[in-house]
Design an enzyme around this catalytic site. Sequence first.
Site, short mmCIF file in Angstrom:
data_model
loop_
_atom_site.label_atom_id
_atom_site.label_comp_id
_atom_site.label_asym_id
_atom_site.label_seq_id
_atom_site.Cartn_x
_atom_site.Cartn_y
_atom_site.Cartn_z
N LYS A 97 -12.22 37.78 68.46
CA LYS A 97 -11.88 36.56 67.73
C LYS A 97 -13.17 35.98 67.14
O LYS A 97 -14.17 35.83 67.83
CB LYS A 97 -11.22 35.55 68.67
CG LYS A 97 -10.64 34.32 67.96
CD LYS A 97 -9.82 33.47 68.89
CE LYS A 97 -9.21 32.28 68.15
NZ LYS A 97 -8.36 31.44 69.01
N GLU B 145 6.26 27.19 77.68
CA GLU B 145 6.67 25.79 77.83
C GLU B 145 7.84 25.62 78.79
O GLU B 145 7.86 24.67 79.59
CB GLU B 145 7.02 25.21 76.45
CG GLU B 145 5.86 25.13 75.49
CD GLU B 145 5.63 26.40 74.69
OE1 GLU B 145 4.70 26.41 73.86
OE2 GLU B 145 6.37 27.39 74.90
N ARG C 122 10.73 23.35 72.90
CA ARG C 122 11.08 24.66 73.42
C ARG C 122 11.57 24.59 74.87
O ARG C 122 12.08 25.57 75.38
CB ARG C 122 9.86 25.58 73.33
CG ARG C 122 9.29 25.70 71.93
CD ARG C 122 8.12 26.66 71.89
NE ARG C 122 8.38 27.70 70.91
CZ ARG C 122 7.76 28.87 70.86
NH1 ARG C 122 6.84 29.15 71.74
NH2 ARG C 122 8.06 29.75 69.96
#
Length: 586
Positions: A254, A334, A362
């Site tokens: 990344k 979640e 969610r």
Amino acid sequence: MNFDIKKYPILSLANSVKKLRCLDISQLPQLCIELRKYLLDIIFFTEGHCASGLGVIEITVALHYVYDTPFDNLLWDVGHQSYPHKILTGRSEKIITIRKKNGLHPFPFREESKYDIFGVGHSSTSISAGLGLSIAAQKEGKNRKTVCVVGDGAITAGMAFEAINHSGEVQSDLLIILNDNGMSISKNTGGLNKHLKILRNFKYKNILKNSFFENLSLKYFGPFDGHNVINLIQILKNIKNKKSTCLLHLITKKGKGYFPAEFNPIKWHSFSKYNFTSSTKILTYSEVFGSWLCEMAKIDEKLIAITPAMCEGSGMLNFSRLFPNRYFDVAISEQHAVTFAAGLAVAGYKPVVSIYSTFLQRAYDQIIHDVALQKLPVLFAIDRGGIVGHDGPTHQGLFDLSYLRCIPGIIIMTPSNEDECRQMLYTGYMNNKGPSVVRYPKGIGTGTPLMPMHILPLGKSVTKRIGSKIAILNFGTLLEDALLAANELNATLVDMRFVKPLDTNIILKLSTECKFLVTIEEGIISGGAGSFINEFIMLKKILIPVLNIGLPDEFIFQGNQQEIKHEYELDAVGIKKKIFSWISDI
């Protein structure tokens, strides 16, 4: 922003995927170098997501070189990594408008380009959607391919697990590319992350054919270097004609190619000049929460803090360091976060779930069945409530008041400043009769000093100004704008503070003293706090006009918070204009 041919000689020849495929394969390493430079140039100009895009340059080039997009389906999960994709698919000149008002969408968006086959914003949706597309392609019979690029953080979510389980069973023509960089926004956690670390280690080649994915009937390939574009192209060509569900494991970095982003991918996940130049001493609401959390943990050893992969964004970094045994990052999960908290509450602990408003959607069923129905004392610290801004419709926190207030037994609080936020967090934490919600916005507060913690009386508002004919009932941090409008209109102004329980006494009082009631909230007005007041007034057969000010029944697109508030007349000028126009029409 046009390509400088001298600076980007190869990239200037590849401003569409058709032109990209005309390049010789030997030119692609240089193309990747130029694309990385161009992405950095536009990020410093536009701000926005940085490190994720830098890490998928070679993957993006290879996929568009090998696959016949947009005929072949290409899905990005999540859209943080899609900037190079947008640049190569005819949007290079508009890329400087990304995340800006009326500009390019921050993530893949179907209405924006035929190359964006599926819109995303939240994570872990691509395998489910890709499986659906691959099944449809199979029925179509035109040899259409489907590829999902999934971050190793996104694959930890329950929805991704469910989709992998299903895809192993149906065996459609689907390629899942696992972009493994050890990061989502924060560092990845969990058992799957540990398994991927083992797969990354070539010393354990004997287990590669006994991986988690192979055991679920996916054909596993890898791990391979995700930054070797020539090798990637050959690998993709070899996999392309396999008529089964495959998983290609690619190791990437990344922030690849820009040392500050490689060294600190968390900080550079999204570049903002504010993060690097601001010297303001005014706390953000996330910082207020983080400070309160640490202070409360020192008082109560039963406090447990939970986040679904948003440690830094939610202001929990200090807590995670000071109280590592009471901090749980459950990854991008979640639903699990909420029911995990419910289990802790049953055992006598005091869980605090810190979660963005848009992500809490969610876990709606879990809030109802696993927490509220069982009257469990879970505190939800809902960050990014209201207008979030640049990340657009997938991230605006506009629906929480509407979808939460119908839940029986829940307490919902909307602070108007930092100290109210602090006191509401304490009030909700001390409530042992069921779930409590404190909903606060993104960004800095008003500079209000923080006072010693005390419990607020439930359902009790505070009158900020006494006027004549008009009464303004405000929910949340639009209070300062509402006060400016109230001063010009000589209106009564009430900081309602509680959406539920509602201060019905003040409503009854004002309905006898005033001729007009106005409600203000930073959310969708359909079913929100204002609707709650409407319902009460109708129930009591009170004959008084009511104006609900909030956001309309539509998705709100990107722009900064001030631009959006101004456009939808939620600033002081707009509030005054709306009220004056409404009264004039009566």
